[in-house]
Design an enzyme around this catalytic site. Structure first.
Site, PDB file in Angstrom:
ATOM      1  N   LYS A  26       0.914  -0.983   0.080  1.00 16.11           N
ATOM      2  CA  LYS A  26      -0.055   0.279   0.069  1.00 16.11           C
ATOM      3  C   LYS A  26       0.745   1.383  -0.318  1.00 16.11           C
ATOM      4  O   LYS A  26       0.971   1.978  -0.717  1.00 16.11           O
ATOM      5  CB  LYS A  26      -0.697   0.009   0.977  1.00 16.11           C
ATOM      6  CG  LYS A  26      -1.392  -1.077   1.661  1.00 16.11           C
ATOM      7  CD  LYS A  26      -2.833  -0.797   2.080  1.00 16.11           C
ATOM      8  CE  LYS A  26      -2.374  -1.016   3.755  1.00 16.11           C
ATOM      9  NZ  LYS A  26      -1.748  -2.499   3.509  1.00 16.11           N
ATOM     10  N   ARG A 101      -9.786   0.954   9.987  1.00 12.41           N
ATOM     11  CA  ARG A 101      -8.520  -0.495  10.067  1.00 12.41           C
ATOM     12  C   ARG A 101      -9.977  -1.233  10.698  1.00 12.41           C
ATOM     13  O   ARG A 101      -9.706  -1.979  10.447  1.00 12.41           O
ATOM     14  CB  ARG A 101      -7.830  -0.308  10.548  1.00 12.41           C
ATOM     15  CG  ARG A 101      -6.109  -1.101   9.494  1.00 12.41           C
ATOM     16  CD  ARG A 101      -5.097  -0.419  11.116  1.00 12.41           C
ATOM     17  NE  ARG A 101      -4.095  -1.669  10.533  1.00 12.41           N
ATOM     18  CZ  ARG A 101      -2.870  -1.060  10.146  1.00 12.41           C
ATOM     19  NH1 ARG A 101      -3.049   0.498   9.542  1.00 12.41           N
ATOM     20  NH2 ARG A 101      -1.968  -1.842  10.030  1.00 12.41           N
ATOM     21  N   ARG A 137      10.784  -6.229   4.094  1.00  8.38           N
ATOM     22  CA  ARG A 137      11.223  -5.257   4.103  1.00  8.38           C
ATOM     23  C   ARG A 137      11.837  -4.265   4.776  1.00  8.38           C
ATOM     24  O   ARG A 137      12.466  -4.440   5.743  1.00  8.38           O
ATOM     25  CB  ARG A 137       9.306  -4.662   4.789  1.00  8.38           C
ATOM     26  CG  ARG A 137       9.054  -3.192   4.360  1.00  8.38           C
ATOM     27  CD  ARG A 137       7.878  -3.182   4.629  1.00  8.38           C
ATOM     28  NE  ARG A 137       6.841  -3.475   5.599  1.00  8.38           N
ATOM     29  CZ  ARG A 137       5.876  -3.030   5.672  1.00  8.38           C
ATOM     30  NH1 ARG A 137       4.868  -2.810   4.475  1.00  8.38           N
ATOM     31  NH2 ARG A 137       5.084  -2.976   7.338  1.00  8.38           N
ATOM     32  N   ARG A 170      11.671  -2.320  10.500  1.00 10.28           N
ATOM     33  CA  ARG A 170      10.363  -1.670  11.387  1.00 10.28           C
ATOM     34  C   ARG A 170      10.277  -2.347  12.314  1.00 10.28           C
ATOM     35  O   ARG A 170      10.533  -4.315  12.617  1.00 10.28           O
ATOM     36  CB  ARG A 170       9.332  -1.328  10.552  1.00 10.28           C
ATOM     37  CG  ARG A 170       8.794  -0.209  10.473  1.00 10.28           C
ATOM     38  CD  ARG A 170       7.554  -0.446   9.065  1.00 10.28           C
ATOM     39  NE  ARG A 170       6.655  -0.394   9.937  1.00 10.28           N
ATOM     40  CZ  ARG A 170       5.360  -1.250   9.462  1.00 10.28           C
ATOM     41  NH1 ARG A 170       5.018  -0.271   8.560  1.00 10.28           N
ATOM     42  NH2 ARG A 170       4.134  -1.064   9.861  1.00 10.28           N
ATOM     43  N   ARG A 181      -0.640  -9.936  13.563  1.00 10.28           N
ATOM     44  CA  ARG A 181      -1.036  -8.423  12.775  1.00 10.28           C
ATOM     45  C   ARG A 181      -2.050  -8.975  11.725  1.00 10.28           C
ATOM     46  O   ARG A 181      -2.961  -8.284  11.469  1.00 10.28           O
ATOM     47  CB  ARG A 181       0.490  -7.745  11.937  1.00 10.28           C
ATOM     48  CG  ARG A 181       1.403  -6.380  13.440  1.00 10.28           C
ATOM     49  CD  ARG A 181       2.100  -5.775  12.423  1.00 10.28           C
ATOM     50  NE  ARG A 181       1.988  -5.242  11.084  1.00 10.28           N
ATOM     51  CZ  ARG A 181       2.947  -4.949  10.617  1.00 10.28           C
ATOM     52  NH1 ARG A 181       4.405  -5.902  10.210  1.00 10.28           N
ATOM     53  NH2 ARG A 181       2.922  -4.352   9.518  1.00 10.28           N
TER      54      ARG A 181
HETATM   55  P1  AMP Z   1       0.862   0.157   9.549  1.00 11.42           P
HETATM   56  O1  AMP Z   1       1.961   0.571   9.102  1.00 11.42           O
HETATM   57  O2  AMP Z   1      -0.438   1.045   8.550  1.00 11.42           O
HETATM   58  O3  AMP Z   1       1.124  -1.622   9.168  1.00 11.42           O
HETATM   59  O4  AMP Z   1       0.242   0.259  10.708  1.00 11.42           O
HETATM   60  C1  AMP Z   1       1.383  -0.102  12.507  1.00 11.42           C
HETATM   61  C2  AMP Z   1       0.396  -0.058  13.079  1.00 11.42           C
HETATM   62  O5  AMP Z   1       0.135   1.763  13.713  1.00 11.42           O
HETATM   63  C3  AMP Z   1      -0.626  -0.971  13.146  1.00 11.42           C
HETATM   64  O6  AMP Z   1      -0.231  -2.433  13.368  1.00 11.42           O
HETATM   65  C4  AMP Z   1      -1.392  -0.792  14.123  1.00 11.42           C
HETATM   66  O7  AMP Z   1      -1.285  -0.447  15.355  1.00 11.42           O
HETATM   67  C5  AMP Z   1      -0.956   0.948  14.367  1.00 11.42           C
HETATM   68  N1  AMP Z   1      -2.045   1.802  13.461  1.00 11.42           N
HETATM   69  C6  AMP Z   1      -1.909   2.118  12.025  1.00 11.42           C
HETATM   70  N2  AMP Z   1      -2.942   2.859  11.808  1.00 11.42           N
HETATM   71  C7  AMP Z   1      -3.627   2.395  12.640  1.00 11.42           C
HETATM   72  C8  AMP Z   1      -5.393   2.514  12.669  1.00 11.42           C
HETATM   73  N3  AMP Z   1      -5.804   3.241  11.429  1.00 11.42           N
HETATM   74  N4  AMP Z   1      -6.295   2.018  13.706  1.00 11.42           N
HETATM   75  C9  AMP Z   1      -5.804   0.938  15.022  1.00 11.42           C
HETATM   76  N5  AMP Z   1      -4.182   0.899  14.614  1.00 11.42           N
HETATM   77  C10 AMP Z   1      -3.394   2.215  13.841  1.00 11.42           C
END
Ligand code: AMP
Length: 224
Positions: A26, A101, A137, A170, A181
């Site tokens: 994404k 999400r 990644r 990360r 996740r």
């Molecule tokens: P991402 O970079 O989108 O994979 O997000 C990394 C982490 O941030 C996720 O695993 C969640 O713990 C948190 N996170 C990101 N976006 C959201 C969201 N919209 N709602 C809740 N937690 C989020």
């Protein structure tokens, strides 16, 4: 040249949400569309990681949840996005990456703004591929560009091609956190596809293939 002309047509008002499991690509693909349409990408994950780095109250709350692969509470992240969408750079559109999400977040977004979303693009990648993608990644510490050690490597090894920053893994891309996740994704995030399907806004694109192949498929799906 044809592409440039098409790009001009979407310079105004493309409100896009990217759906798909973690590691679907994404962020990588959002960067191409954002550049083409001159609109910002709003990544809630990136905003939370920045808050953690800056040790803000939000960062302190998010830190342990992210490292376990859990979601930040809906009401917290909804507030963050609400404030972000008020900024001037969002007036001609935006790409949301990582938000909504949960269905509750999707509903809150629609309450926040009339016509908050034009298209929900779902990048379809099977679970088997996700583990390999996430463990390989790498992210630039400085400009946050993403790479993959095999599928999309930087030509400079662990140095970012784009800005010369250091590439790091990360913290939540560890095998144990990835498992959680993925289950959080299937239980809480995947139902959002139905939400946008019912609104007639869902477009599914095959996310398996090279970065270039997926980019071509996405641009075609968006009519760019
Ligand atoms: P991402 O970079 O989108 O994979 O997000 C990394 C982490 O941030 C996720 O695993 C969640 O713990 C948190 N996170 C990101 N976006 C959201 C969201 N919209 N709602 C809740 N937690 C989020």
């Amino acid at each position: 040249m044809t592409v440039d002309i098409a790009i001009k047509e979407v310079e105004y008002n493309l409100k896009l949400v990217f759906l798909g499991p973690p590691g679907a690509g994404k962020g990588t693909q959002a960067a191409y569309i954002a550049e083409a349409g001159a609109i910002p990408t709003i990544s809630t994950g990136a905003m939370l990681r920045e808050a953690i780095a800056n040790k803000t109250e939000l960062g302190k709350l998010a830190d342990s949840l992210i490292s376990k692969g859990e979601l930040v509470p809906d009401e917290v992240i909804i507030g963050v996005v609400k404030d972000r969408l008020k900024l001037d750079d969002c007036k001609n559109g935006y790409i949301l990456d990582g938000f909504p999400r949960t269905v509750k977040q999707a509903e809150a977004l629609d309450e926040m703004l009339p016509d908050a979303i034009d298209i929900a693009l779902s990048l379809e990648v099977p679970d088997e591929d996700i583990i390999e993608r996430l463990t390989g990644r790498r992210e630039c510490e400085k400009c946050k560009a993403t790479f993959h050690i095999k599928n999309n490597p930087s030509t400079k090894g662990d140095i970012c091609d784009k800005c010369g920053g250091k590439l790091i893994q990360r913290a939540d891309d560890s095998a144990e956190t990835i498992k959680n996740r993925m289950s959080v994704y299937h239980a809480q995030t995947e139902p959002i596809k139905d939400y946008y399907k019912k609104l007639g806004k869902l477009v599914c694109v095959d996310g398996v293939g090279s970065v270039e192949q997926v980019r071509t498929a996405l641009f075609k799906a968006l009519g760019l």
